[in-house]
Write an enzyme that holds these catalytic residues in place. Structure first.
Site, PDB file in Angstrom:
ATOM      1  N   GLU A 193       3.766  -2.484   7.466  1.00  0.00           N
ATOM      2  CA  GLU A 193       4.700  -2.767   6.380  1.00  0.00           C
ATOM      3  C   GLU A 193       4.881  -1.521   5.516  1.00  0.00           C
ATOM      4  OE1 GLU A 193       4.736  -7.215   5.291  1.00  0.00           O
ATOM      5  OE2 GLU A 193       2.962  -6.388   4.332  1.00  0.00           O
TER       6      GLU A 193
ATOM      7  N   HIS B  94      -3.295  -5.870   2.530  1.00  0.00           N
ATOM      8  CA  HIS B  94      -1.888  -5.814   2.089  1.00  0.00           C
ATOM      9  C   HIS B  94      -1.725  -4.720   1.034  1.00  0.00           C
ATOM     10  CE1 HIS B  94       2.025  -6.876   0.524  1.00  0.00           C
ATOM     11  NE2 HIS B  94       2.216  -7.579   1.632  1.00  0.00           N
TER      12      HIS B  94
HETATM   13  P1  13P Z   1       9.411  -8.724   1.657  1.00  0.00           P
HETATM   14  O1  13P Z   1       9.796  -9.504   2.893  1.00  0.00           O
HETATM   15  O2  13P Z   1       9.698  -9.460   0.384  1.00  0.00           O
HETATM   16  O3  13P Z   1       9.936  -7.342   1.681  1.00  0.00           O
HETATM   17  O4  13P Z   1       7.798  -8.607   1.682  1.00  0.00           O
HETATM   18  C1  13P Z   1       7.171  -8.143   2.829  1.00  0.00           C
HETATM   19  C2  13P Z   1       5.713  -8.340   2.670  1.00  0.00           C
HETATM   20  O5  13P Z   1       5.065  -7.676   1.873  1.00  0.00           O
HETATM   21  C3  13P Z   1       5.069  -9.373   3.494  1.00  0.00           C
HETATM   22  O6  13P Z   1       3.686  -9.285   3.430  1.00  0.00           O
END
Ligand code: 13P
Length: 229
Positions: free
Chosen positions: A157, A88
């Site tokens: 992400e 992450h």
């Molecule tokens: P948000 O949905 O708060 O933008 O976060 C996304 C995330 O990092 C999930 O791992």
């Protein structure tokens, strides 16, 4: 679709327990092919039973030992946890997990057969440099990672879309997912400001196999709303 909730540093053991009970009630009407994952903080891990999978947000690549502040396989086994988030961006950035460390962790948990949700994502300056720079960055995050591992899910992400309320556009998600899919044969999730208001649009994009949700997953009503949408 896959719906994964990453609680990050939110919720307690008590509130997670209440969440899980409420979620299970709502999931009675979920589509059978949809898969739901929950990643509570380490202190709230438990043997929850239901139509969802509970995973850990992090673990150290060890069975047990002297690694202050970390948990290993022994602590996960206590709760039957065999699913792990790795890579992450918050761990890469705030905790300075290098690609080498991330890859070591990946290999260790792969060797134990864990289901891994492996996260990749680019910072804003890379996005602004264009799609080619984005792909070079994302492919760099596969260094040392066996992307053919059959118990692997990838989550794209973009860092600039996390917790900002500004999701990537449909076009950006579509283009990046299509490009990634040329290298991957595993499910590919999108994460970054996914919420009830945009779940249908994002879920409908070709190449999006699911979502990894932070803020909007903290409220069980909002998360269930997304799953049942
Ligand atoms: P948000 O949905 O708060 O933008 O976060 C996304 C995330 O990092 C999930 O791992």
């Amino acid at each position: 679709m896959i719906f994964a909730a990453n609680f990050k540093t939110n919720h307690t053991r008590a509130s997670t327990q209440a969440y899980v009970e409420a979620l299970e009630e709502r999931l009675a009407t979920k589509r059978p092919e949809d898969r739901v994952y929950l990643f509570p903080p380490a202190t709230a891990l438990d043997r929850y039973k239901g139509s969802f999978t509970v995973g850990a947000q992090n673990a150290y690549p060890t069975r047990n030992g002297a690694v202050t502040g970390e948990i290993g396989v022994e602590q996960l086994e206590e709760f039957g946890i065999k699913t792990l988030l790795i890579g992450h961006s918050e761990r890469r950035e705030l905790l300075q997990e290098s690609q080498t460390r991330v890859a070591e962790k990946f290999c260790y948990f792969q060797s134990l057969g864990f289901e891994i949700i492996y996260c990749i994502g680019e910072p804003l300056e890379v996005r602004e440099a264009g799609e080619e720079a984005v792909m070079a960055h994302l492919l760099g995050q596969f260094e040392g990672i066996d992307i053919t591992y059959d118990n692997l899910i990838i989550a794209y992400e973009p860092i600039w879309a996390i917790g900002t309320g500004r999701s990537a556009t449909t076009e950006e998600i579509h283009t990046t997912h299509q490009a990634l899919k040329q290298h991957l044969a595993r499910p590919l999730l999108y994460g970054g400001s996914v919420k009830p208001a945009n779940i249908q649009e994002i879920g409908a994009i070709e190449g999006v196999d699911g979502v990894l949700v932070g803020s909007a997953s903290l409220d069980v009503e909002r998360f269930s709303q997304m799953i049942l949408a």
